[in-house]
Scaffold this motif. Structure first.
Motif, PDB file in Angstrom:
ATOM      1  N   PHE A 124       0.831  -1.213   0.000  1.00 15.91           N
ATOM      2  CA  PHE A 124       0.000   0.000   0.000  1.00 15.91           C
ATOM      3  C   PHE A 124       0.866   1.264   0.000  1.00 15.91           C
ATOM      4  O   PHE A 124       0.546   2.257   0.665  1.00 15.91           O
ATOM      5  CB  PHE A 124      -0.953   0.024   1.204  1.00 15.91           C
ATOM      6  N   GLN A 125       1.961   1.222  -0.745  1.00 16.33           N
ATOM      7  CA  GLN A 125       2.855   2.366  -0.864  1.00 16.33           C
ATOM      8  C   GLN A 125       2.513   3.188  -2.110  1.00 16.33           C
ATOM      9  O   GLN A 125       2.092   2.635  -3.122  1.00 16.33           O
ATOM     10  CB  GLN A 125       4.319   1.904  -0.935  1.00 16.33           C
ATOM     11  N   ASP A 126       2.716   4.508  -2.028  1.00 17.86           N
ATOM     12  CA  ASP A 126       2.495   5.375  -3.187  1.00 17.86           C
ATOM     13  C   ASP A 126       3.634   5.202  -4.183  1.00 17.86           C
ATOM     14  O   ASP A 126       4.818   5.206  -3.821  1.00 17.86           O
ATOM     15  CB  ASP A 126       2.414   6.844  -2.750  1.00 17.86           C
ATOM     16  N   MET A 127       3.268   5.075  -5.460  1.00 20.61           N
ATOM     17  CA  MET A 127       4.285   4.910  -6.502  1.00 20.61           C
ATOM     18  C   MET A 127       3.653   5.231  -7.844  1.00 20.61           C
ATOM     19  O   MET A 127       2.452   5.007  -8.050  1.00 20.61           O
ATOM     20  CB  MET A 127       4.834   3.477  -6.490  1.00 20.61           C
ATOM     21  N   ASN A 128       4.448   5.753  -8.753  1.00 14.47           N
ATOM     22  CA  ASN A 128       4.004   6.005 -10.117  1.00 14.47           C
ATOM     23  C   ASN A 128       4.276   4.751 -10.949  1.00 14.47           C
ATOM     24  O   ASN A 128       5.419   4.355 -11.152  1.00 14.47           O
ATOM     25  CB  ASN A 128       4.752   7.207 -10.706  1.00 14.47           C
ATOM     26  N   PHE A 129       3.182   4.127 -11.421  1.00 17.09           N
ATOM     27  CA  PHE A 129       3.303   2.874 -12.167  1.00 17.09           C
ATOM     28  C   PHE A 129       3.200   3.087 -13.679  1.00 17.09           C
ATOM     29  O   PHE A 129       2.974   2.121 -14.422  1.00 17.09           O
ATOM     30  CB  PHE A 129       2.203   1.891 -11.727  1.00 17.09           C
ATOM     31  N   THR A 130       3.390   4.324 -14.146  1.00 17.72           N
ATOM     32  CA  THR A 130       3.208   4.625 -15.566  1.00 17.72           C
ATOM     33  C   THR A 130       4.108   3.782 -16.455  1.00 17.72           C
ATOM     34  O   THR A 130       3.695   3.303 -17.518  1.00 17.72           O
ATOM     35  CB  THR A 130       3.474   6.124 -15.821  1.00 17.72           C
ATOM     36  N   ASP A 375      -2.005   2.093 -11.838  1.00 22.70           N
ATOM     37  CA  ASP A 375      -2.296   3.534 -11.841  1.00 22.70           C
ATOM     38  C   ASP A 375      -3.796   3.783 -11.909  1.00 22.70           C
ATOM     39  O   ASP A 375      -4.334   4.641 -11.196  1.00 22.70           O
ATOM     40  CB  ASP A 375      -1.591   4.218 -13.018  1.00 22.70           C
ATOM     41  N   CYS A 376      -4.448   3.034 -12.784  1.00 16.22           N
ATOM     42  CA  CYS A 376      -5.909   3.170 -12.909  1.00 16.22           C
ATOM     43  C   CYS A 376      -6.597   2.763 -11.607  1.00 16.22           C
ATOM     44  O   CYS A 376      -7.540   3.418 -11.154  1.00 16.22           O
ATOM     45  CB  CYS A 376      -6.407   2.321 -14.078  1.00 16.22           C
ATOM     46  N   LEU A 377      -6.122   1.680 -10.980  1.00 10.44           N
ATOM     47  CA  LEU A 377      -6.728   1.217  -9.726  1.00 10.44           C
ATOM     48  C   LEU A 377      -6.612   2.272  -8.634  1.00 10.44           C
ATOM     49  O   LEU A 377      -7.571   2.492  -7.869  1.00 10.44           O
ATOM     50  CB  LEU A 377      -6.053  -0.078  -9.264  1.00 10.44           C
ATOM     51  N   ILE A 378      -5.457   2.901  -8.560  1.00  8.82           N
ATOM     52  CA  ILE A 378      -5.248   3.916  -7.521  1.00  8.82           C
ATOM     53  C   ILE A 378      -6.226   5.069  -7.702  1.00  8.82           C
ATOM     54  O   ILE A 378      -6.835   5.549  -6.737  1.00  8.82           O
ATOM     55  CB  ILE A 378      -3.790   4.412  -7.543  1.00  8.82           C
ATOM     56  N   GLN A 379      -6.392   5.509  -8.940  1.00  9.35           N
ATOM     57  CA  GLN A 379      -7.346   6.591  -9.212  1.00  9.35           C
ATOM     58  C   GLN A 379      -8.777   6.151  -8.929  1.00  9.35           C
ATOM     59  O   GLN A 379      -9.577   6.906  -8.373  1.00  9.35           O
ATOM     60  CB  GLN A 379      -7.215   7.047 -10.675  1.00  9.35           C
ATOM     61  N   GLU A 381      -9.708   3.843  -6.805  1.00  6.94           N
ATOM     62  CA  GLU A 381      -9.885   3.677  -5.361  1.00  6.94           C
ATOM     63  C   GLU A 381     -10.123   5.005  -4.664  1.00  6.94           C
ATOM     64  O   GLU A 381     -10.796   5.055  -3.624  1.00  6.94           O
ATOM     65  CB  GLU A 381      -8.655   2.991  -4.762  1.00  6.94           C
ATOM     66  N   LEU A 382      -9.591   6.080  -5.215  1.00  2.44           N
ATOM     67  CA  LEU A 382      -9.812   7.400  -4.617  1.00  2.44           C
ATOM     68  C   LEU A 382     -11.267   7.835  -4.753  1.00  2.44           C
ATOM     69  O   LEU A 382     -11.814   8.504  -3.888  1.00  2.44           O
ATOM     70  CB  LEU A 382      -8.892   8.438  -5.276  1.00  2.44           C
ATOM     71  N   GLN A 383     -11.884   7.434  -5.863  1.00  2.00           N
ATOM     72  CA  GLN A 383     -13.285   7.807  -6.079  1.00  2.00           C
ATOM     73  C   GLN A 383     -14.214   6.736  -5.532  1.00  2.00           C
ATOM     74  O   GLN A 383     -15.203   7.049  -4.858  1.00  2.00           O
ATOM     75  CB  GLN A 383     -13.556   7.998  -7.574  1.00  2.00           C
ATOM     76  N   ILE A 384     -13.891   5.465  -5.818  1.00  2.00           N
ATOM     77  CA  ILE A 384     -14.562   4.237  -5.377  1.00  2.00           C
ATOM     78  C   ILE A 384     -16.045   4.137  -5.749  1.00  2.00           C
ATOM     79  O   ILE A 384     -16.582   3.056  -5.912  1.00  2.00           O
ATOM     80  CB  ILE A 384     -14.395   3.996  -3.854  1.00  2.00           C
ATOM     81  N   VAL A 385     -16.760   5.249  -5.914  1.00  2.00           N
ATOM     82  CA  VAL A 385     -18.183   5.182  -6.246  1.00  2.00           C
ATOM     83  C   VAL A 385     -18.483   6.185  -7.351  1.00  2.00           C
ATOM     84  O   VAL A 385     -18.199   7.370  -7.209  1.00  2.00           O
ATOM     85  CB  VAL A 385     -19.077   5.474  -5.017  1.00  2.00           C
ATOM     86  N   ASP A 386     -19.032   5.689  -8.459  1.00  2.00           N
ATOM     87  CA  ASP A 386     -19.550   6.574  -9.495  1.00  2.00           C
ATOM     88  C   ASP A 386     -21.068   6.454  -9.503  1.00  2.00           C
ATOM     89  O   ASP A 386     -21.654   5.788  -8.637  1.00  2.00           O
ATOM     90  CB  ASP A 386     -18.936   6.251 -10.863  1.00  2.00           C
ATOM     91  N   GLU A 387     -21.700   7.085 -10.470  1.00  2.00           N
ATOM     92  CA  GLU A 387     -23.166   7.099 -10.491  1.00  2.00           C
ATOM     93  C   GLU A 387     -23.733   5.696 -10.643  1.00  2.00           C
ATOM     94  O   GLU A 387     -24.694   5.319  -9.958  1.00  2.00           O
ATOM     95  CB  GLU A 387     -23.641   7.991 -11.640  1.00  2.00           C
ATOM     96  N   GLN A 388     -23.119   4.887 -11.515  1.00  2.00           N
ATOM     97  CA  GLN A 388     -23.603   3.522 -11.718  1.00  2.00           C
ATOM     98  C   GLN A 388     -23.387   2.667 -10.481  1.00  2.00           C
ATOM     99  O   GLN A 388     -24.257   1.872 -10.095  1.00  2.00           O
ATOM    100  CB  GLN A 388     -22.879   2.893 -12.914  1.00  2.00           C
TER     101      GLN A 388
END
Length: 518
Positions: A124-130, A375-379, A381-388
């Motif tokens: 659970f460490q921050d890292m740029n996975f680009t 990278d996509c997962l991290i983004q 997880e920050l939102q975790i809930v969209d309208e759908q």
């Protein structure tokens, strides 16, 4: 014009006669005084006003009863019978090591390598996975879940001693390795995947069914309970009694010398207690177990039951769903947490075209997330809930039948000068080693019986008719007999008179034809 007025006047007289006849003979209270011309006008007015006020009050009360029925269709009370802890399973228990990787396994990983990138995600460490977006698994074994298995402590290393119902048992006989949001963990008394999942789930190592043991997996759910015919040894196991001796005792080894990274700011373990068909969530709900302590979890079970007549009430009004009432994509049994887990899996699949390793594979051909998705997962997880996802989870109502466990934890640190040994396993280690690496955990019931919560219809059709009928009868004497009288005077009587008149006219015509054939 005169003939028309005469016709109207005749109809009015007939109506007046019929109305007086009806009012004088009806069972409705006070009506016979209203149209009785022999009484003074003020008496007629008095009873007419009383009748109108009574009708107004009765209608308002009846509407209030209906509104209450609509707004509160379900009432939750206590069951009249006590429930024994032997009627429900001992809770499913998941144990996770806060250490996410063994130091000896990862110390030689090179910064920038694929293994190092997966290690950062596991910790659970921050890292740029680009830079890893173009990388795909080199083989079926080169996956993130397999990496976690390779670097994590196994159940046999983490749980080193087990005692259940005063019997020493091999821990690998009663625990299985299981992926949750905290990584690779160990679960006890969980329903076998054959009964819980619609198809086999990858990355599950099930020791409990791989060694030909006497304990056989059986089906269980909160509605039907256990099967009628049970083998001598089975799981999910029942609770058998109260106190530490009749519960589960485990000894955990933190291997502090082999610590690399923690999911929290310290060393130790997380545990979670839940029912045997639920999807566990350790990150939000896990309870800490500290090294160098004996931790006790006194169990206070709680269950919800529902009367069968609730099925006739719309689920949005009753705010619960029966286990066999809604089909899930991955799980055989509906629970709110299983439903929400599937919503999360669909959310990540929409966002990142993959499903995280710990969530249900709601689509059989879906990919498990790898480094290129991090990278996509991290983004996401920050939102975790969209309208759908929000709409999906809004449909995940609570289960009408459910079992939950509320632990009452307390812990006692091991004494520095010496530890009173109650488990033979501890005799092999020094006090210093025990205080630094080991934790003793007890799970046990506090009471033999508990009272279930019972969901039932607040007002059924019988109760509603009784309440409404009582109000109408109290206020104006309204009854089924009055409805019969009204039907007779407004319809049935005129119909019979018409039939009688029609038959009489037909006979007269036949008689005329017979007497005057020409």
């Amino acid at each position: 014009m005169a003939s028309r007025n005469k016709l109207l006047e005749e109809y009015w007289k007939r109506f007046e006669v019929k109305t007086k006849e009806f009012l004088s003979s009806t069972s409705l209270q006070g009506m016979k005084y209203i149209w009785n011309n022999s009484l003074p006008s003020w008496v007629q007015f008095y009873f007419g006003k009383i009748f109108l006020v009574s009708v107004y009050v009765a209608i308002n009360l009846a509407v209030n009863v209906f509104n209450r029925w609509e707004s509160t269709p379900v009432i939750i009370g206590y069951s009249s019978k006590m429930t024994s802890i032997q009627d429900i399973p001992f809770p499913a228990i998941t144990v996770c090591d806060m250490n996410k990787a063994k130091y000896s396994k990862v110390i030689n990983f090179t910064v920038g390598s694929l293994e190092y990138a997966m290690l950062q995600k596991a910790c659970f460490q921050d890292m740029n996975f680009t830079q890893y977006k173009a990388i795909k698994p080199r083989s079926k074994n080169d996956t993130f879940p397999n990496f976690i298995v390779a670097v994590s402590h196994k159940c046999e290393d983490m749980i080193v001693s087990c005692m259940f119902e005063q019997k020493n048992v091999p821990c690998t006989d009663i625990f299985r390795e299981f992926f949750v949001d905290e990584g690779l963990c160990c679960v006890f008394n969980f329903l076998h995947p054959y009964y819980l999942y619609k198809y086999s789930a990858p990355y599950i190592r099930d020791y409990t069914s791989s060694k030909g043991l006497s304990d056989i997996a059986v089906d269980w759910n909160p509605i039907k309970g256990y099967p009628k015919n049970l083998p001598a040894g089975y799981y999910p196991r029942r609770g058998v009694g109260t106190g530490v001796d009749n519960g589960l005792q485990i000894i955990l080894n933190g291997h502090t010398d082999d610590y690399y990274c923690s999911s929290t700011n310290g060393q130790g373990f997380k545990v979670l207690l839940y029912n045997s068909i639920d999807q566990p969530r350790l990150r939000e709900s896990g309870l800490p177990v500290m090294l160098g302590h004996e931790t006790n979890f006194r169990l206070m079970p709680s269950s919800f039951e529902a009367m069968p007549n609730l099925r006739s009430i719309d689920r949005k009004k009753r705010q619960c769903i029966f286990t066999d009432e809604q089909e899930l994509l991955f799980y055989r049994y509906y629970t709110r947490r299983n439903c929400e887990a599937e919503c999360d899996a669909q959310y990540f699949y929409r966002r990142c075209d993959c499903i995280p390793y710990h969530l249900p594979l709601v689509y059989r051909n879906a990919s498990v997330c790898h480094v290129r998705h991090f990278d996509c997962l991290i983004q996401a997880e920050l939102q975790i809930v969209d309208e759908q996802s929000a709409a999906c989870k809004a449909l995940c109502l609570a289960s009408c039948h459910d079992v939950s466990y509320f632990p009452d934890p307390f812990s006692i640190p091991f004494h520095q000068k010496g530890i009173r040994v109650t488990n033979e396993y501890l005799k092999h280690f020094s006090t210093e080693y025990i205080r630094k690496n080991l934790a003793v955990v007890n799970f046990y019931h506090n009471d033999n019986l508990f009272r279930s919560n019972l969901k039932s219809s607040y007002t059924g059709i019988t109760e509603y008719m009784s309440l409404t009928g009582g109000i109408m009868s109290l206020m104006v004497g309204f009854s089924v007999v009055f409805i019969s009288e009204l039907f007779y005077f407004l319809f049935l009587r005129y119909l019979l008179e018409y039939i009688h008149l029609w038959v009489k006219n037909r006979r007269n015509r036949v008689h005329v034809l017979h007497t005057n054939p020409n």
